[in-house]
Scaffold this active site. Sequence first.
Site, mmCIF file in Angstrom:
data_model
loop_
_atom_site.group_PDB
_atom_site.id
_atom_site.type_symbol
_atom_site.label_atom_id
_atom_site.label_comp_id
_atom_site.label_asym_id
_atom_site.label_seq_id
_atom_site.Cartn_x
_atom_site.Cartn_y
_atom_site.Cartn_z
ATOM 1 N N LYS A 25 -6.217 18.144 18.927
ATOM 2 C CA LYS A 25 -6.230 17.274 20.102
ATOM 3 C C LYS A 25 -7.641 16.780 20.452
ATOM 4 O O LYS A 25 -7.821 15.666 20.935
ATOM 5 C CB LYS A 25 -5.632 17.995 21.309
ATOM 6 C CG LYS A 25 -4.164 18.363 21.176
ATOM 7 C CD LYS A 25 -3.296 17.176 21.458
ATOM 8 C CE LYS A 25 -1.795 17.414 21.464
ATOM 9 N NZ LYS A 25 -1.220 18.651 21.072
ATOM 10 N N GLU A 45 -1.306 13.720 30.378
ATOM 11 C CA GLU A 45 -0.126 14.579 30.359
ATOM 12 C C GLU A 45 -0.409 15.757 29.437
ATOM 13 O O GLU A 45 -1.292 15.672 28.589
ATOM 14 C CB GLU A 45 1.075 13.792 29.819
ATOM 15 C CG GLU A 45 1.247 13.778 28.287
ATOM 16 C CD GLU A 45 0.151 13.025 27.516
ATOM 17 O OE1 GLU A 45 -0.604 12.273 28.141
ATOM 18 O OE2 GLU A 45 0.062 13.216 26.283
ATOM 19 N N SER A 97 -2.326 22.438 12.581
ATOM 20 C CA SER A 97 -2.784 21.636 13.718
ATOM 21 C C SER A 97 -3.450 22.445 14.823
ATOM 22 O O SER A 97 -4.238 21.909 15.590
ATOM 23 C CB SER A 97 -1.616 20.831 14.288
ATOM 24 O OG SER A 97 -0.527 21.683 14.592
HETATM 25 C C1 LIG Z 1 0.178 18.884 20.738
HETATM 26 C C2 LIG Z 1 0.303 19.625 19.492
HETATM 27 C C3 LIG Z 1 1.163 19.192 18.463
HETATM 28 C C4 LIG Z 1 2.102 18.028 18.610
HETATM 29 O O1 LIG Z 1 1.515 16.792 18.845
HETATM 30 P P1 LIG Z 1 1.397 15.670 17.732
HETATM 31 O O2 LIG Z 1 0.957 14.479 18.489
HETATM 32 O O3 LIG Z 1 2.741 15.497 17.120
HETATM 33 O O4 LIG Z 1 0.408 16.146 16.753
HETATM 34 C C5 LIG Z 1 1.170 19.893 17.281
HETATM 35 N N1 LIG Z 1 0.391 20.983 17.089
HETATM 36 C C6 LIG Z 1 -0.441 21.439 18.057
HETATM 37 C C7 LIG Z 1 -1.261 22.659 17.803
HETATM 38 C C8 LIG Z 1 -0.519 20.773 19.286
HETATM 39 O O5 LIG Z 1 -1.330 21.242 20.233
#
Ligand SMILES: *Cc1c(COP(=O)(O)O)cnc(C)c1O
Length: 393
Positions: free
Chosen positions: A85, A107, A373
């Site tokens: 993020k 948000e 992620s």
């Molecule tokens: C917010 C989040 C996501 C999902 O958001 P995308 O916009 O689809 O990437 C996925 N993994 C993590 C660790 C997140 O914080």
Amino acid sequence: MKKGYFGIHGGQFIPETLMNTIIELEHAYNHYKKDKDFCSELEYLLNHYANRPSLLYLAKKMSKNLGGAKIYLKREDLNHTGSHKINNVLGQTLLAKKMGKTRVIAETGAGQHGVATATAAALMNMKCEIFMGEEDIKRQALNVYRMKLLGAKVNCVKSGTATLKDAVSATLREWSARMNDTHYVLGSVMGPHPFPSIVRDFQAVISKEIKHQMLSLESKLPDMVIACVGGGSNAIGAFYHFLEDKQVELVGCEAAGKGIEYNNTAATITTGKLGIFHGMKSYFCQDEFGQIAPVHCISAGLDYPGIGPEHANLYDIKRAKYVAINDEEAIEAFEYLSRTEGIIPAIESAHALAYAIKVAPKMKDKIIVVNLSGRGDKDCAAIARYKGEEIYE
Ligand SMILES: *Cc1c(COP(=O)(O)O)cnc(C)c1O
């Protein structure tokens, strides 16, 4: 392609009052993305504040244990604030600052985007307010505390299902009421044009690095890139620089919740229909009357009933494929990576890992990259509760 569209998806379905602000944003972004100072300031923040480039880690034990493909993990979990993020948030907050804004709003679902926004706001001296569904506030208490600690105000959203979609609606409403000094730092590749393109550009650093790192480690491109999909920002970030490399298979993993045969799923491509919501045309989970359906899954960050328009188009043109992973599979992958590699993944990322675990044994001599992620500390309490294990909070 029509401006602001990906195939038939995208567009700007917004109230008249927001139109000037959106146009102002588009002009500013088109200017600053080519501005040398902006680009070098952003690069400095990414490298020296957010800890980029992130590692491309060879998961040797996992690869050996599954007995097929060689698996690499793109370690977005090692970024400052614990997920991908921050890439987008640093870009948008710097842009807002250049535009003369003094306040950012956002948000948040799992709280990761809220924490990242509050972090960037603290760093760049901006006022910050976060909108978060009441359900998510309960699920992610630690992140609520982190946001407050960073100086942000957290607004509890009680409307609808009190989750991510309601938080997006509340933030859009707040923005329409106060645009002069405020920028809405949208957290994923969704919403009206130009947000899906802005967020994608800021997240594309992920695939730019993967490509570079893979070529220097293996002297070839990966055979498959896998990422989880909520709105789709980490996935498009991981896919973007491979879109023209047709031999690289791109797979997005949606959250099926209890399973796609149940109502409460967040698997948008698998179960959704074409619709218009939150300023964009795309696929959405809907009921028989075309109303947005309530979605539910173990992971607050994937709990969104839509998908970004660029993904909807990649699905239409069959450049990427989208699969549904249920709660049980994600939790198994969460535990598996923790035990096998000593890495606790975000439960969102565990959806992508679960698919890798399924297909890797059948992919001997191939290379898979999983976009990790985020890190999973934030999820430990919720998963322990789900499993009925005793925890001390
Ligand atoms: C917010 C989040 C996501 C999902 O958001 P995308 O916009 O689809 O990437 C996925 N993994 C993590 C660790 C997140 O914080």
